[in-house]
Write an enzyme that holds these catalytic residues in place. Structure first.
Site, short mmCIF file in Angstrom:
data_model
loop_
_atom_site.label_atom_id
_atom_site.label_comp_id
_atom_site.label_asym_id
_atom_site.label_seq_id
_atom_site.Cartn_x
_atom_site.Cartn_y
_atom_site.Cartn_z
N HIS A 55 41.60 -94.73 12.28
CA HIS A 55 40.38 -94.15 11.72
C HIS A 55 39.26 -94.21 12.74
O HIS A 55 38.83 -95.30 13.14
CB HIS A 55 39.96 -94.90 10.44
CG HIS A 55 40.98 -94.83 9.34
ND1 HIS A 55 41.05 -95.75 8.32
CD2 HIS A 55 41.98 -93.94 9.10
CE1 HIS A 55 42.04 -95.43 7.50
NE2 HIS A 55 42.61 -94.34 7.95
N SER A 58 43.03 -99.28 11.10
CA SER A 58 41.64 -98.94 10.82
C SER A 58 40.75 -100.03 11.42
O SER A 58 40.83 -100.27 12.62
CB SER A 58 41.41 -98.78 9.31
OG SER A 58 40.09 -98.37 9.03
N ASP A 100 44.91 -96.98 2.97
CA ASP A 100 45.53 -95.82 3.60
C ASP A 100 46.78 -96.24 4.36
O ASP A 100 46.78 -97.22 5.09
CB ASP A 100 44.53 -95.15 4.56
CG ASP A 100 45.08 -93.88 5.18
OD1 ASP A 100 45.87 -93.20 4.51
OD2 ASP A 100 44.69 -93.56 6.32
#
EC number: 3.1.1.61
Length: 358
Positions: A203, A177, A299
């Protein structure tokens, strides 16, 4: 800066509307203090010296000095966490990826129409990214380049094992991310052309995925592309989900294929790392290797644990080389990571673990 001290933010944007909206959004949070704003980089230079902000929000496209030129100078002379404000266009995507390569921590997408209402809709994300940026280690972006890895340079190869990878032999799964666009570039840049297949989730806004895949492809000996639904997963290739969709893998006889999933966000993300990792755990098991690179949040942590429980070797990027040790740290605390590795050694370890995977 202590935890009790508000994050001091300087807003640099040529739009008076954007400056006002960002000031209003950020000022609502007691943990943030907007110390000033500037309409262009030249004005910003003086305010940076005088106000000493913890974080700068910076528009990419501005008059008098290009935002990228300003960012490059800033990171060289006075490294400061920067969150870019970028437009959701193909050109904006490429420029933002350049900004991340120059040292920006993260970015916020600016809508093309009705900017005020659009930014208000992202208020929670804006506040979160500014606070995260304040904790980021911008110095971690000045990393030495690691040598390119070839399969005959692997550390601790398994005696007698053939270092050739057939279609379904090995699979590497990576999630990232914040800070991940550059971390993934570093990893793929040092993977050999005949490396095992790589499936990745980073992401990103939907409109950025094509430019990101093209950028990675220019920097890697592997063939990097956006995955298409049903596409066979092949060695020497790396696959990213197309914009705003999840990537999963499915088994099809003796091979794996990509499955593009338009389901709801998971962990507030689409694409989500957990979606990819859980599919890898279920369909590749001990034939896979899992890794989580720098990123905010958690995540991928549970998905990496599922991969480990399915017999896959796992690793996370270490805190020292991560821009944000959120996702890797969450996986480590969950017991999902067998190794904690500095960024410059991630590619080397992925190749070595692929050779050792059952």
């Amino acid at each position: 800066m202590t935890l009790e001290t508000p994050v001091r933010v300087l807003i640099v944007d040529d739009s008076a509307v954007v400056r006002q909206m960002l000031t209003e959004i950020l000022s609502r949070d007691p943990g943030i203090e907007v110390v000033g704003s500037a309409a262009d980089p030249l004005l910003a230079r003086e305010k940076i010296k005088r106000l000493n902000p913890d974080v700068i929000t910076l528009d990419v496209e501005m008059p008098r000095m290009d935002g990228l030129v300003f960012l490059e100078n800033l990171m060289r002379l006075r490294p400061t966490p920067v969150v870019m404000i970028s437009s959701l266009t193909e050109r904006g995507a490429d420029t933002t990826l350049q900004a991340l390569s120059l040292g920006a921590v993260d970015f916020i997408s600016k809508p093309k129409i009705d900017v005020a209402r659009g930014l208000e809709g992202y208020a929670e994300e804006i506040v979160s990214k500014v606070k995260m940026a304040a904790k980021a280690k911008v110095s971690a972006l000045n990393r030495p380049s690691a040598p390119k890895i070839t399969l005959d340079m692997q550390s601790a190869p398994v005696p007698g094992s053939a270092l050739r990878f057939r279609t379904t032999d090995r699979l590497i799964a990576i999630g990232a991310s914040a800070g991940g666009t550059e971390a993934l570039r570093v990893v793929l840049e040092h993977m050999p052309a005949d490396a095992p297949a790589v499936v990745m989730t980073q992401h990103l806004p939907a409109s950025f995925s094509t430019a990101f895949a093209e950028r990675l492809n220019r920097h890697s000996a592997m063939s990097v592309r956006e995955a298409s639904d049903g596409e066979a997963i092949l060695p020497g290739h790396a696959y990213l989900p197309p914009g705003g969709q999840h990537l999963r893998i499915i088994r099809d006889g003796a091979r794996w294929r990509c499955r593009i999933d338009d389901g709801p966000p998971v962990n507030r993300h689409k694409p989500a790392v957990d979606v990819l990792f859980r599919s890898v755990a279920a369909n590749a098991g001990p034939n896979a290797v899992g890794a989580i690179l720098t990123g905010m949040g958690d995540d991928g942590a549970r998905g990496l644990l599922e991969m480990l429980q399915a017999g896959a070797p796992t690793l996370v990027q270490d805190e020292a080389s991560s821009v944000v040790w959120g996702m890797p740290g969450a996986a480590y605390k969950l017991g999902a990571a067998q190794e904690v590795v500095p960024l410059e050694r991630v590619a080397e370890r992925l190749i070595a673990l692929s050779a050792q995977a059952r």
